[in-house]
Design an enzyme around this catalytic site. Sequence first.
Site, short mmCIF file in Angstrom:
data_model
loop_
_atom_site.label_atom_id
_atom_site.label_comp_id
_atom_site.label_asym_id
_atom_site.label_seq_id
_atom_site.Cartn_x
_atom_site.Cartn_y
_atom_site.Cartn_z
CD GLU B 82 -23.70 2.42 14.28
OE1 GLU B 82 -24.36 2.63 15.30
OE2 GLU B 82 -22.98 1.43 14.12
CB CYS B 114 -29.14 2.22 16.76
SG CYS B 114 -28.01 0.96 16.20
CG HIS B 237 -33.01 0.16 18.04
ND1 HIS B 237 -32.72 0.39 16.71
CD2 HIS B 237 -31.96 -0.56 18.52
CE1 HIS B 237 -31.55 -0.15 16.41
NE2 HIS B 237 -31.07 -0.73 17.50
#
Lengths: 192, 349
Positions: B82, B114, B237
Site C-alpha cells: 500500500e 495489508c 496478519h
Amino acid sequence: MSDQSVPMLWRRIRHRYNLVGRHCRTCDSKYFPPIPLCRKCRRKSDLVDFQFSGLGKIYSYTIVRDPPKGFKALAPYAIAMVRLDEGPLVLSQIVDTDFEELKIGLSVHVVFRRIGDAGRTGVLHYSYKFKPLRKYVTGYVIGTVDGEEGVQHIQVPVEERERTSVRRTIEEAGEAVRRRKSKEPADEKSDG
Amino acid sequence: MKHVGILGFGGYVPKYRISVEEIARVWGKDGKAISRGLNLEEKSVPGLDEDTTTISVEAARNALKCAQIDPERIGAIFVGSESHVYATKPTGTVVAEAINAPNSIQCADFSFACKAGTAAIQVCIGLVKSKEIDVGLAIGADTAQSKPGDALEYAAAAGGAAFLLGTGKDCIAKIEGTYSYTSDTPDFWRREGTDFPEHGSRFTGKPAYFRHVHQAALGLLEKLKTKADEYDWAVFHSPNGKFPRRAAKALGIPEEKIKPSLIVDRIGNTYAGSSPLGLAATFDIAKPGDRILMVSYGSGAGSDAFSIEVLPPLLETRERMPKIEDYIQDKISIDYATYAKHRRTIKVE
Ligand SMILES: [Zn+2]
C-alpha cells in the site's frame, strides 16, 4: 541526481542496479562502470558484460557532514572508495552504519538503494550502495571457507550471458564520445 | 496436476527501530501502557534511501539465493503493497531489472491494504497451475505511513518478503490449498492523492479483522477437510501483538504455534509484508512434514488463508540467505526527531 535526463538514467539502469561492468576476454581485465574499449587492448578488446559479486573492501573513506544540495537529509553520511573483490575501485555511500565500525579494509557488500527522487514528481533513481558485512547478510556468509576465515558468496547460477544488444553498444559508444568531449573521466562518479 | 509449491523465499527488514515508548513520549502518552496494550516494543523504520521498491528487491534477491534458480525462468512478478512509490509505474518493473528477470514477464502492482502480498501469491499459484508460467515471483512489502500522533503511528513499520512459486522436486513447501473471504467493510482506507490513511478506530477489530480472519480460516479448513489442531504452526496478519494472539485463541490454536511468526512485537506491523514475513520467519524454524496455516488480512476488507506443508529441501536452502531473526537483531535505535527525518515529515532540501 535530479539534473540527469531520463534517457541518461535509463541507460545506466543495468549497470547501476546489478553492478554490471565489463570483462575483457583478451587480457582478463574487469571494468566498472562499463567501458566501450579495454584500456589495455584497445582495438583487440573482447568485452562482455560482467556482473560483479558485490563484495569488496573499504579502500578509503570519509564522513560527509556538510553535504551538497540534494543530500542534506542524508547527512551525516559515509562515502568510501570500495575496492571490489574483482579489482575495480567504486565510489559509493556506505549505509546502515554508526560510523565507528568504519575502517580501511572493512568488508562491505552491495545493497539496492534509492539515490535520488527528482523532487516530488520526478523519476526515482535507484542504484548500488554498500553496507558493512555482518555475520549474515543478504546472500553472503562470513565463515570458514576451506579452512580459511573469509567470505563466501552464494551465487545465483546465471551463466555469463552476452546481453550486449546492438542498441546498448551504440548508446555506450555515444556516451564515450560525449565523455571525451567533456573530458569527464570514465570512472564512476559519486552516486550519492 | 501436481501441487504448486514454493521454490524459495526471502525477507528483508530495515535496520532502524523506534520504540513505542519514544513515540508516546513525544505525544505525552503513557508509553508503557500503550506498549503493553498493543504487545509491541518497537517498530522498524526504513532508511532515508529505502522504500517499498528497495525492500522488494532485497527480499527478491534473498528468495533467488534460496531457490538457486535461473531468473530467466520467472514468468510473472507481482508486488503487493500500500506504499508503492509510483501511482502508475509498477514496482515490479524495477524489481525485474534488479534481479535479472527476463523482459517476457507478466507484471503488475497489487493493492489490497495489508493482504496485497498474499493476493499476489494466489495469482502466481493460478498461473503456475495452469502452466501459463514456469515460475512466479510474489512479493508483499511496505513502508507503512501513519499520521504523526495517530494510534497507527506506534505500529506502522517497514519490511517485506518474497516467494518464488513453481512446481517440482526442489520445492521447499507445498501449497495444499487457499481460501479467501472478502466483503465491503470500510475499517481503514486512504483516498487517492492523500498522504496518510484514515481508520474507523475500534471498528477495525470485531467486524473487520476478526470476522474476515476467522471466516477465511474456517472456510479453508472446511474446503480441505482439515482441523486447526492438525497444523504445527500458524501465521496471522499482525497489525499489533494483540490481534494475532486473540485470533489464534479463538480458533483453538495455542500461542506456541504462532510464536515464530509473532515478530510484530519487535518490528511492528509491516502491512503487506506482515503475513509474508511471518511465514518466512516460520520457514526459518520449521521442519519437513510440518503444516502451516497462514491467514492474511487486508482492510476494506478481506482475508486469504493458506494451508502449507514443509518439504525436505527447506533444511538446506534456508541456510543460503539471512534469517528473519538476523535482520531483527541487526538494528540501530533512533529517536523521534531522527524518525521524523526518515519518514520525511521534516522537509529537507
Ligand atoms: Zn583487455
